[in-house]
Design a protein around this motif. Structure first.
Motif, PDB file in Angstrom:
ATOM      1  N   ARG A  19       0.874  -1.023   0.126  1.00 56.51           N
ATOM      2  CA  ARG A  19       0.159  -0.026   0.008  1.00 56.51           C
ATOM      3  C   ARG A  19       0.806   1.358   0.000  1.00 56.51           C
ATOM      4  O   ARG A  19       1.889   1.260   0.779  1.00 56.51           O
ATOM      5  CB  ARG A  19      -0.910  -0.133   1.075  1.00 56.51           C
ATOM      6  N   GLY A  20       0.582   2.164  -0.846  1.00 54.01           N
ATOM      7  CA  GLY A  20       1.451   3.564  -0.795  1.00 54.01           C
ATOM      8  C   GLY A  20       0.529   4.527  -0.386  1.00 54.01           C
ATOM      9  O   GLY A  20      -0.737   4.608  -0.769  1.00 54.01           O
ATOM     10  N   VAL A  21       1.059   5.402   0.570  1.00 54.55           N
ATOM     11  CA  VAL A  21       0.185   6.585   1.055  1.00 54.55           C
ATOM     12  C   VAL A  21       1.281   7.781   0.883  1.00 54.55           C
ATOM     13  O   VAL A  21       2.306   7.811   1.308  1.00 54.55           O
ATOM     14  CB  VAL A  21      -0.173   6.201   2.473  1.00 54.55           C
ATOM     15  N   ALA A  22       0.869   8.917   0.606  1.00 54.56           N
ATOM     16  CA  ALA A  22       1.359  10.034   0.520  1.00 54.56           C
ATOM     17  C   ALA A  22       1.347  11.217   1.465  1.00 54.56           C
ATOM     18  O   ALA A  22       0.050  11.045   1.787  1.00 54.56           O
ATOM     19  CB  ALA A  22       1.239  10.643  -1.150  1.00 54.56           C
ATOM     20  N   ALA A  23       2.165  12.094   1.890  1.00 54.18           N
ATOM     21  CA  ALA A  23       1.981  13.036   2.547  1.00 54.18           C
ATOM     22  C   ALA A  23       0.996  14.056   2.023  1.00 54.18           C
ATOM     23  O   ALA A  23       0.899  14.481   1.032  1.00 54.18           O
ATOM     24  CB  ALA A  23       3.225  13.878   2.723  1.00 54.18           C
ATOM     25  N   ARG A  24      -0.073  14.379   2.944  1.00 52.94           N
ATOM     26  CA  ARG A  24      -0.824  15.395   2.649  1.00 52.94           C
ATOM     27  C   ARG A  24      -1.545  16.149   3.811  1.00 52.94           C
ATOM     28  O   ARG A  24      -1.735  15.526   4.910  1.00 52.94           O
ATOM     29  CB  ARG A  24      -2.045  14.936   1.718  1.00 52.94           C
ATOM     30  N   HIS A  25      -2.061  17.352   3.625  1.00 50.30           N
ATOM     31  CA  HIS A  25      -2.865  17.885   5.004  1.00 50.30           C
ATOM     32  C   HIS A  25      -1.964  18.086   6.034  1.00 50.30           C
ATOM     33  O   HIS A  25      -2.525  17.940   7.116  1.00 50.30           O
ATOM     34  CB  HIS A  25      -3.942  17.386   5.383  1.00 50.30           C
ATOM     35  N   GLY A  26      -0.509  18.286   5.638  1.00 55.36           N
ATOM     36  CA  GLY A  26       0.148  18.605   6.888  1.00 55.36           C
ATOM     37  C   GLY A  26       0.871  17.250   7.655  1.00 55.36           C
ATOM     38  O   GLY A  26       1.400  17.193   8.304  1.00 55.36           O
ATOM     39  N   VAL A  27       0.292  16.193   7.015  1.00 53.72           N
ATOM     40  CA  VAL A  27       0.870  14.773   7.661  1.00 53.72           C
ATOM     41  C   VAL A  27       1.690  14.056   7.009  1.00 53.72           C
ATOM     42  O   VAL A  27       1.346  13.800   5.588  1.00 53.72           O
ATOM     43  CB  VAL A  27      -0.577  13.726   7.888  1.00 53.72           C
ATOM     44  N   SER A  28       2.917  13.470   7.294  1.00 58.84           N
ATOM     45  CA  SER A  28       3.928  12.866   6.534  1.00 58.84           C
ATOM     46  C   SER A  28       3.276  11.524   6.095  1.00 58.84           C
ATOM     47  O   SER A  28       2.416  10.966   6.746  1.00 58.84           O
ATOM     48  CB  SER A  28       4.804  12.869   7.494  1.00 58.84           C
TER      49      SER A  28
END
Length: 311
Positions: free
Chosen positions: A156-165
């Motif tokens: 699973r791949g998750v990217a940084a967004r909304h100030g969360v790494s």
């Protein structure tokens, strides 16, 4: 695809005994890992305390033999260890049930308005099924052994967004609240946690950040896996009489005495219209989708407790 292997990566031919032995070995190791992690979390469970008081091992002979068959090491040695092979606290594996005829769909559909990310109705189904518990988390070597023994390897791949790494999002999947993922409408194959058998694809979704890539194993035995095409057919069979009754009410004209029933039917249809919610209510742990890459189908995982996740 390797021509000497089936679509699931196991050898072709008549060696079903070898296939079954590998699957059983993987299941035993996964079950043992889950047992140790609960022991770590809870201290010394009553069952283990009883074994110890009787002069026995904290890990049963069956568990030890299963783990040694795969790892060549003594599982008891890793209890309480902080090393790379240590197992983090996990929730007991949840076994899904068929809840289609047991839930209050008006209340369940109202959950969509709850605060929080993702599909909140799906989050409530996860809670009812126990799918929102923690996975077993362990080191790369242990995941290697479980995959080698026949489990599916997924990423699973998750990217940084909304100030969360990306790292924080990845850690949330391992040890935090379970996000009930919502897919883009045009994809149309259901909400849940999207995963892929192709690591490079997960890296792309993580925007190239290695800390946003989560590797996991899903055992083949003891889990309920569906294929989207079969699920969609099953879903259509369940929705057909609901649709018919809604049409009958509308054709007859809405009346005060029938309006509550009509609203309840429309809420039930709305809940079941998403394949992910439907599958979770049916008790599926995961299912494959028609979307593919070079390594095979994308998956949607529903039951996080069924996974062994790499630290």
């Amino acid at each position: 695809m390797n021509r000497d292997k089936n679509w699931d990566g196991m050898p072709k031919g008549g060696d079903n005994g070898a296939r079954q032995a590998a699957e059983e070995a993987a299941e035993r190791v996964v079950n043992a890992l889950g047992h140790w992690s609960r022991s770590t979390r809870e201290g010394l469970s009553t069952g283990i305390a009883d074994r110890t008081r009787r002069g026995g091992s904290a890990i049963s002979a069956a568990e030890g033999d299963a783990a040694r068959q795969i790892s060549g090491s003594d599982p008891g040695a890793s209890l309480g260890s902080a090393g790379p092979g240590a197992v983090s606290p996990a929730t007991a594996r949840a076994r899904g049930r068929d809840l289609i005829d047991e839930v209050d769909y008006v209340s369940l559909w109202a959950k969509r308005n709850d605060s929080g990310p993702g599909d909140r109705a799906l989050a409530e189904i996860y809670r009812m099924q126990g799918f929102d518990g923690l996975p077993t988390v362990t080191g790369p070597a242990e995941v290697d052994k479980i995959v080698k023994a026949g489990s599916w390897e997924l990423f699973r791949g998750v990217a940084a967004r909304h100030g969360v790494s990306a790292r924080e999002y990845a850690e949330q999947f391992r040890s935090g609240p379970y996000l009930p993922g919502r897919t883009l409408g045009y994809v149309g194959v259901g909400n849940g946690t999207w995963v892929t058998p192709l690591k490079s694809e997960a890296v792309r979704y993580a925007a190239g950040d290695a800390e946003g890539v989560v590797r996991m194993a899903l055992p083949r035995r003891g889990v309920r896996i569906g294929a989207y095409g079969d699920l969609a057919a099953e879903q259509s069979r369940v929705l057909a009489p609901i649709e018919q009754e809604i049409r009958q009410f509308k054709d007859a004209g809405a009346r005060v005495e029938t309006s509550d029933r009509l609203w309840a039917l429309e809420d039930k249809r709305a809940v079941l219209d998403d394949a992910g919610r439907f599958a979770a209510l049916r008790g599926y742990d995961a299912y494959t989708t028609p979307w593919r890459n070079a390594a095979g189908e994308y998956w949607i995982v529903l039951n996080r407790t069924a996974l062994v996740v790499e630290r």
